[in-house]
Design a protein around this motif. Structure first.
Motif: not given
Length: 62
Positions: A18-39
């Motif tokens: 369920x969490x992987x299909x939600x919009x990312x939390x703006x308070x948590x740090x994000x990176x390109x690698x993390x976004x690619x992994x979730x994609x």
């Protein structure tokens, strides 16, 4: 007995699905690698569910 049941708890797995299909939390740090992994995980979950549906339909219509 309780230790054996701990191995079969799948609640965190469904929470991730369920969490992987939600919009990312703006308070948590994000990176390109993390976004690619979730994609990639989104694509694989959708393909798996599609395959389960096709298999179920084929199995029921025989």
């Amino acid at each position: 007995m309780n230790r054996i049941l701990d191995y079969f708890k799948i609640g965190p797995v469904f929470a991730y699905f369920i969490r992987v299909f939600r919009k990312p939390d703006p308070n948590r740090p994000t990176s390109v690698n993390l976004r690619m992994m979730h994609g990639i995980n989104r694509i694989s979950i959708i393909m798996f569910l599609f395959a389960v549906i096709v298999y179920t339909i084929r199995h029921c219509t025989r």
